[in-house]
Motif scaffolding. Structure first.
Motif, short mmCIF file in Angstrom:
data_model
loop_
_atom_site.label_atom_id
_atom_site.label_comp_id
_atom_site.label_asym_id
_atom_site.label_seq_id
_atom_site.Cartn_x
_atom_site.Cartn_y
_atom_site.Cartn_z
N LYS A 35 11.89 19.52 78.57
CA LYS A 35 11.06 18.35 78.88
C LYS A 35 10.82 17.55 77.61
CE LYS A 35 6.67 20.69 78.31
NZ LYS A 35 5.36 20.94 78.83
N THR A 36 10.40 16.34 77.79
CA THR A 36 10.14 15.44 76.66
C THR A 36 8.78 15.75 76.05
OG1 THR A 36 11.45 13.72 77.71
CG2 THR A 36 9.94 13.01 76.02
N ALA A 37 8.73 15.77 74.72
CA ALA A 37 7.48 16.02 74.00
C ALA A 37 7.09 14.79 73.20
CB ALA A 37 7.66 17.22 73.06
N ALA A 38 5.82 14.45 73.23
CA ALA A 38 5.31 13.31 72.46
C ALA A 38 5.33 13.67 70.97
CB ALA A 38 3.90 12.96 72.90
N ILE A 39 5.74 12.71 70.15
CA ILE A 39 5.78 12.90 68.70
C ILE A 39 5.24 11.65 68.01
CG2 ILE A 39 7.78 14.43 68.76
CD1 ILE A 39 9.40 11.95 67.62
N VAL A 40 5.03 11.77 66.71
CA VAL A 40 4.75 10.61 65.86
C VAL A 40 5.82 10.59 64.80
CG1 VAL A 40 3.12 9.53 64.27
CG2 VAL A 40 2.27 10.74 66.28
N VAL A 41 6.57 9.49 64.72
CA VAL A 41 7.59 9.33 63.68
C VAL A 41 6.84 8.93 62.41
CG1 VAL A 41 9.66 8.08 62.96
CG2 VAL A 41 9.31 8.62 65.38
N LEU A 42 7.01 9.73 61.35
CA LEU A 42 6.30 9.52 60.09
C LEU A 42 7.11 8.71 59.09
CD1 LEU A 42 4.88 13.12 59.74
CD2 LEU A 42 3.71 11.09 60.63
N ASP A 43 8.42 8.90 59.08
CA ASP A 43 9.30 8.05 58.29
C ASP A 43 10.65 8.00 58.97
OD1 ASP A 43 11.16 10.00 57.22
OD2 ASP A 43 9.73 10.51 55.66
N ILE A 44 11.39 6.94 58.66
CA ILE A 44 12.68 6.73 59.31
C ILE A 44 13.61 5.99 58.37
CG2 ILE A 44 11.95 4.58 60.43
CD1 ILE A 44 13.60 5.54 62.93
N SER A 45 14.89 6.26 58.48
CA SER A 45 15.91 5.55 57.71
C SER A 45 17.11 5.39 58.63
CB SER A 45 16.29 6.34 56.46
OG SER A 45 17.03 7.50 56.82
N THR A 46 18.16 4.78 58.10
CA THR A 46 19.37 4.65 58.92
C THR A 46 20.00 6.01 59.18
OG1 THR A 46 20.67 4.25 56.93
CG2 THR A 46 19.91 2.30 58.17
N GLY A 47 19.67 7.01 58.36
CA GLY A 47 20.27 8.33 58.50
C GLY A 47 19.48 9.34 59.30
N GLY A 48 18.16 9.13 59.45
CA GLY A 48 17.37 10.10 60.18
C GLY A 48 15.89 9.78 60.15
N PHE A 49 15.07 10.77 60.50
CA PHE A 49 13.63 10.55 60.58
C PHE A 49 12.88 11.86 60.37
CE2 PHE A 49 15.15 11.66 64.74
CZ PHE A 49 14.17 12.47 65.29
N LYS A 50 11.59 11.72 60.05
CA LYS A 50 10.68 12.85 59.98
C LYS A 50 9.61 12.61 61.03
CE LYS A 50 7.57 13.24 56.63
NZ LYS A 50 6.94 13.53 55.32
N CYS A 51 9.25 13.66 61.75
CA CYS A 51 8.26 13.49 62.79
C CYS A 51 7.23 14.61 62.78
CB CYS A 51 8.92 13.41 64.16
SG CYS A 51 9.74 14.92 64.68
N ASP A 52 6.10 14.33 63.39
CA ASP A 52 5.03 15.31 63.60
C ASP A 52 5.03 15.61 65.09
OD1 ASP A 52 2.80 16.89 63.51
OD2 ASP A 52 1.41 15.27 63.02
N THR A 53 5.17 16.86 65.43
CA THR A 53 5.25 17.25 66.83
C THR A 53 4.41 18.49 67.09
OG1 THR A 53 6.72 17.93 68.61
CG2 THR A 53 7.38 18.53 66.39
N ALA A 54 3.76 18.54 68.24
CA ALA A 54 2.98 19.70 68.62
C ALA A 54 3.89 20.78 69.20
CB ALA A 54 1.91 19.31 69.64
N GLU A 55 5.04 20.38 69.72
CA GLU A 55 6.00 21.31 70.29
C GLU A 55 6.90 21.86 69.18
OE1 GLU A 55 6.09 22.21 73.57
OE2 GLU A 55 4.34 20.93 73.82
N PRO A 56 7.16 23.16 69.17
CA PRO A 56 8.02 23.72 68.12
C PRO A 56 9.47 23.26 68.24
CG PRO A 56 7.46 25.40 69.75
CD PRO A 56 6.69 24.17 70.10
N CYS A 57 10.09 23.01 67.10
CA CYS A 57 11.51 22.65 67.03
C CYS A 57 12.24 23.77 66.31
CB CYS A 57 11.70 21.35 66.26
SG CYS A 57 11.07 19.90 67.07
#
Length: 117
Positions: A35-57
Protein backbone atom coordinates in the motif's frame (compact mmCIF):
# COMPACT_ATOMS: atom_id res chain seq x y z
CA UNK A 1 32.92 44.70 19.81
CA UNK A 2 34.26 44.08 16.31
CA UNK A 3 34.98 40.59 15.00
CA UNK A 4 37.16 40.19 11.93
CA UNK A 5 35.65 37.29 9.97
CA UNK A 6 35.57 35.90 6.48
CA UNK A 7 32.81 33.85 4.84
CA UNK A 8 33.58 31.09 2.39
CA UNK A 9 31.71 28.32 0.67
CA UNK A 10 32.78 24.81 1.54
CA UNK A 11 32.95 22.59 -1.54
CA UNK A 12 30.68 19.54 -1.59
CA UNK A 13 32.92 16.54 -1.12
CA UNK A 14 30.41 13.86 -0.16
CA UNK A 15 30.52 12.17 -3.58
CA UNK A 16 27.08 13.29 -4.75
CA UNK A 17 26.34 13.29 -8.46
CA UNK A 18 23.87 16.20 -8.33
CA UNK A 19 23.16 19.25 -6.18
CA UNK A 20 20.43 18.69 -3.61
CA UNK A 21 17.51 21.08 -3.13
CA UNK A 22 16.20 21.29 0.43
CA UNK A 23 12.39 21.01 0.38
CA UNK A 24 9.42 20.06 2.55
CA UNK A 25 7.01 18.37 0.14
CA UNK A 26 4.20 15.96 0.96
CA UNK A 27 4.39 12.83 -1.14
CA UNK A 28 3.68 9.12 -1.18
CA UNK A 29 5.94 6.11 -1.43
CA UNK A 30 4.87 2.66 -2.57
CA UNK A 31 6.74 -0.61 -2.81
CA UNK A 32 5.62 -3.15 -5.42
CA UNK A 33 2.66 -5.07 -4.03
CA UNK A 34 2.33 -2.78 -1.00
CA UNK A 35 0.00 0.00 0.00
CA UNK A 36 1.00 3.62 -0.40
CA UNK A 37 2.58 5.34 2.60
CA UNK A 38 2.57 9.10 3.21
CA UNK A 39 6.05 10.67 3.32
CA UNK A 40 7.71 14.06 3.47
CA UNK A 41 10.41 14.67 0.86
CA UNK A 42 13.24 16.46 2.70
CA UNK A 43 15.61 17.01 -0.22
CA UNK A 44 15.60 16.19 -3.89
CA UNK A 45 17.94 16.32 -6.87
CA UNK A 46 17.89 15.05 -10.43
CA UNK A 47 19.44 11.83 -9.10
CA UNK A 48 17.28 11.04 -6.09
CA UNK A 49 15.68 12.18 -2.85
CA UNK A 50 15.68 11.86 0.93
CA UNK A 51 12.41 11.34 2.73
CA UNK A 52 10.94 11.00 6.20
CA UNK A 53 8.55 8.09 6.46
CA UNK A 54 6.67 6.42 9.30
CA UNK A 55 6.62 3.14 7.37
CA UNK A 56 9.87 1.12 7.43
CA UNK A 57 11.86 0.85 4.20
CA UNK A 58 14.41 -1.78 3.33
CA UNK A 59 17.70 -1.00 1.60
CA UNK A 60 17.72 -2.22 -1.99
CA UNK A 61 13.94 -2.31 -2.35
CA UNK A 62 12.22 -0.79 -5.37
CA UNK A 63 9.79 2.02 -4.56
CA UNK A 64 7.68 4.52 -6.46
CA UNK A 65 7.69 8.21 -5.45
CA UNK A 66 4.52 10.21 -6.08
CA UNK A 67 4.34 13.98 -5.64
CA UNK A 68 1.39 16.14 -6.65
CA UNK A 69 1.26 17.00 -10.34
CA UNK A 70 3.80 14.39 -11.48
CA UNK A 71 3.74 10.77 -12.52
CA UNK A 72 5.09 8.23 -10.05
CA UNK A 73 8.86 7.85 -10.39
CA UNK A 74 10.59 4.48 -9.93
CA UNK A 75 13.42 4.57 -7.39
CA UNK A 76 15.63 2.31 -5.30
CA UNK A 77 16.21 2.67 -1.55
CA UNK A 78 19.96 3.21 -1.11
CA UNK A 79 20.13 3.79 2.67
CA UNK A 80 17.88 3.87 5.73
CA UNK A 81 18.55 5.65 9.06
CA UNK A 82 15.65 5.54 11.51
CA UNK A 83 12.64 7.18 9.82
CA UNK A 84 14.72 8.65 6.98
CA UNK A 85 15.51 6.95 3.69
CA UNK A 86 17.67 7.97 0.75
CA UNK A 87 16.50 6.85 -2.68
CA UNK A 88 18.01 6.98 -6.16
CA UNK A 89 15.82 7.48 -9.24
CA UNK A 90 16.00 4.70 -11.82
CA UNK A 91 16.28 7.39 -14.50
CA UNK A 92 17.30 10.93 -13.51
CA UNK A 93 14.71 13.68 -13.31
CA UNK A 94 14.84 16.23 -16.08
CA UNK A 95 16.14 19.55 -14.65
CA UNK A 96 12.92 21.32 -15.68
CA UNK A 97 10.86 18.73 -13.76
CA UNK A 98 13.05 19.28 -10.71
CA UNK A 99 12.51 23.04 -10.93
CA UNK A 100 8.75 22.53 -11.24
CA UNK A 101 8.71 20.27 -8.17
CA UNK A 102 10.68 22.67 -5.97
CA UNK A 103 8.94 25.85 -7.21
CA UNK A 104 6.74 27.39 -4.51
CA UNK A 105 3.02 27.09 -5.12
CA UNK A 106 1.45 30.33 -6.32
CA UNK A 107 -0.45 32.18 -3.63
CA UNK A 108 -4.06 33.01 -4.24
CA UNK A 109 -4.72 36.69 -3.57
CA UNK A 110 -8.20 37.30 -2.24
CA UNK A 111 -9.60 40.52 -3.62
CA UNK A 112 -12.01 42.75 -1.77
CA UNK A 113 -11.00 41.69 1.73
CA UNK A 114 -9.69 45.12 2.69
CA UNK A 115 -12.30 47.75 1.89
CA UNK A 116 -12.04 51.46 2.48
CA UNK A 117 -14.72 52.96 4.65
Amino acid sequence: MFINAELSQIPITDGRKATRRIVNIAGALREDGSKTAAIVVLDISTGGFKCDTAEPCEEGSEVWLKVAGFEAKRSRVVWVRGNEAGCEFETPLHPSDLEAIVAPAPRKIVKGVFKRV
